[in-house]
Enzyme design. Structure first.
Site, PDB file in Angstrom:
ATOM      1  N   ASP A 211     -29.180  32.944  -9.351  1.00 33.75           N
ATOM      2  CA  ASP A 211     -28.336  33.562 -10.373  1.00 33.75           C
ATOM      3  C   ASP A 211     -29.154  33.882 -11.616  1.00 33.75           C
ATOM      4  OD1 ASP A 211     -25.495  34.057 -11.438  1.00 33.75           O
ATOM      5  OD2 ASP A 211     -26.338  32.695 -12.924  1.00 33.75           O
ATOM      6  N   GLU A 261     -42.360  26.471   3.341  1.00 31.09           N
ATOM      7  CA  GLU A 261     -42.430  25.215   4.093  1.00 31.09           C
ATOM      8  C   GLU A 261     -41.276  25.082   5.072  1.00 31.09           C
ATOM      9  OE1 GLU A 261     -42.811  21.564   1.903  1.00 31.09           O
ATOM     10  OE2 GLU A 261     -43.870  22.575   0.264  1.00 31.09           O
TER      11      GLU A 261
END
Length: 537
Positions: A211, A261
């Site tokens: 956001d 990852e």
């Protein structure tokens, strides 16, 4: 990290995905209290799978006082009790994946709730404390510190961005006073958000929507805007004190390493008029995608839409990022209503009460816009209820809850009109938190499901074709010759989309099959006004 089976080409799913936005509070009520919840979402997962979406983006479902619809987060690791529990969220993520649907959660890094533990501690600790260094506290101006420390305008209607606390200091909030801005120069703030990302990736989410992604970093001096040009992004080397600062990219590069990852992805909410600076956020080591607000706010005009599409594709090309296409979201006037107005564009500054709309015209255009957007190269977002053709609801003055309305002094109708609970059946929710209009039973999902001409059927068919048929998603776009007011482009494997925005019917180009039409063709086989088709050539 949760172990879910991945389909073929899973690593690139986000480049061409159809993603459905869930505003939990208004999606589906599972316990009958009038507020949407995770039990309700879990019960509707078969509906979403049949609709044909690849992922769900959830607006904030965290613990929140709901001063700004959940974008005032009190705890990122706790589900708000109104919506359910963390265990239910984990079940939802897993059950959705079993149906082939991924989950994207919302992160609000610019600010937290004033009920967040950090801010409570900062208020209690007092001036000069380490706790206050996590935010932007400053002494006031004037003889007794009675004036705000700066002149920055709020993101909500230009209202004040500084609030004074009892000990005399002031704190910065670019949104409401209940949303204090964090100090992103502080390593604790950066480390906490990296930990939150890991927390949700380890629970199986596929991505994170960011956001207000261009607002985090601030000039440490918090300088006034009074002597600057009126434009937020003036030409030349001058850098804005809180919008699109260069040090943001260091933050997002560190985030990208974490996402990589886990095989996760990011989508940023980046409102920027400068295409070159916008593209910087999409470099290979930063965000994967960002919302395309140019297309969302564009009027229903063939020339302007073509320009928006061309500019969008051009600004993404240098960094190899896919474009995103969206017609509406939880902040924007619903498509059916907007396209039925004299001004079919969208601008927060021009929202007003009582703007008339021709809903029949808006619906016809929204159907054509659905096919247009779903045929473009890249990913597409569908806001909940768009597949039902819902119009913007008029909320009675006494029941408006959106802070945009109140911070405008009552002139802005706010965003509640696009956040009204969905009509699943012809029977309304049990006292929903926002009132459903009296005519909404006609839009009910169960009523539309069996109607071959309904908006729901159109979306189901279109999303099914988009997933299974050749030519959709990634790949090239080639503009084709077309009369004025008509958009026509080719995609791979002979797929062609034609949208007629002109006042006259037009003939279809040569084709071998008609895959789908937003409205019936004329008896003469011509493509009528405000109609779009998918063809195979």
């Amino acid at each position: 990290m949760a172990d879910f089976p991945l389909p073929e080409n899973a690593a690139d799913w986000w480049r061409s995905a159809a993603i459905y936005q869930v505003y939990v509070r208004s999606f589906a009520d599972g316990d009958g209290d009038g507020t949407g919840d995770l039990v309700g979402v879990r019960a509707r997962l078969p509906y979403l799978a049949e609709l044909g979406v690849d992922a769900l983006w959830f607006t904030p479902w965290y613990l929140s006082p709901l001063a700004d619809g959940g974008y005032d987060v009190a705890d990122y690791r706790t589900i708000d009790p109104a919506f359910g529990t963390l265990a239910e969220a984990e079940k939802l993520i897993a059950e959705a994946r079993e149906l082939g649907i991924r989950t994207i959660v919302d992160i609000v890094p610019n600010h937290v709730s004033d009920q967040h533990a950090w801010f409570k501690a900062a208020l209690a600790a007092g001036p000069g404390s380490p706790e206050r260094e996590l935010f932007h506290f400053r002494p006031g101006r004037g003889e007794h510190g009675e004036l705000p420390p700066g002149d920055w305008p709020s993101q909500f209607n230009g209202a004040a961005t500084w609030t004074r606390v009892p000990d005399g200091e002031w704190y910065l909030h670019l949104f409401t006073p209940e949303q204090p801005d964090l100090n992103w120069d502080h390593p604790v703030v950066r480390r906490e958000h990296e930990d939150v990302l890991r927390f949700w990736f380890e629970r199986g989410v596929a991505g994170v929507r960011i956001d207000s992604a261009a607002l985090l970093a601030k000039d440490p001096a918090l300088p006034d805007l009074a002597d600057r040009p009126a434009e937020p992004w003036p030409p030349g080397p001058e850098i804005h004190p809180y919008i699109d600062r260069d040090d943001l990219h260091t933050i997002y590069r560190s985030w990208r390493a974490i996402a990589d990852e886990y095989g996760g992805i990011f989508v940023g909410e980046v409102w920027l008029p400068d295409s070159e600076r916008f593209a910087r956020y999409l470099r290979p080591d930063e965000l994967h995608t960002a919302f395309n607000f140019s297309f969302l706010s564009c009027p229903w005009d063939a020339g302007k839409l073509r320009t928006s599409i061309e500019e969008t594709l051009a600004e993404h090309a240098p960094v190899g990022a896919p474009a995103t296409w969206v017609l509406c979201n939880h902040d924007v006037t619903r498509t059916v209503t907007r396209y039925g107005r004299a001004d079919t564009g969208f601008d927060f500054a021009t929202k007003a009460f009582g703007t008339p709309a021709d809903l029949a015209l808006g619906t016809r255009r929204a159907r054509a816009a659905a096919l247009l957007s779903l045929a473009l190269p890249g990913a597409v977002y569908v806001y909940q209820g768009e597949e039902l053709g819902l119009p913007e609801a008029d909320i009675p003055l006494g029941q408006i809850q959106d802070p945009m309305h109140f911070r405008s002094g009552g002139t802005d109708p706010g965003r509640d009109g696009c956040r009204v609970p969905l009509p699943w059946t012809e029977e309304p929710w049990n006292e929903p938190w926002l009132p459903q209009p009296a005519d909404w039973p006609a839009y009910a999902a169960d009523r539309q499901a069996g109607d071959p001409d309904s908006m729901l059927t159109l979306y189901r068919t279109a999303l099914g074709l988009r997933r299974a048929a050749a030519g959709f998603g990634g790949g090239s776009l080639q503009w084709l010759p077309a009369p004025p007011g008509v958009l026509a482009f080719g995609r791979p494997d002979g797929l062609v989309c034609v949208a007629n925005l002109s006042p006259e019917p037009v003939p279809l180009p040569a084709h071998t099959s008609l895959l789908l039409s937003s409205s019936a063709l004329g008896a003469d086989g011509l493509l009528g006004q405000d109609t779009a088709v998918w063809l195979r050539t």
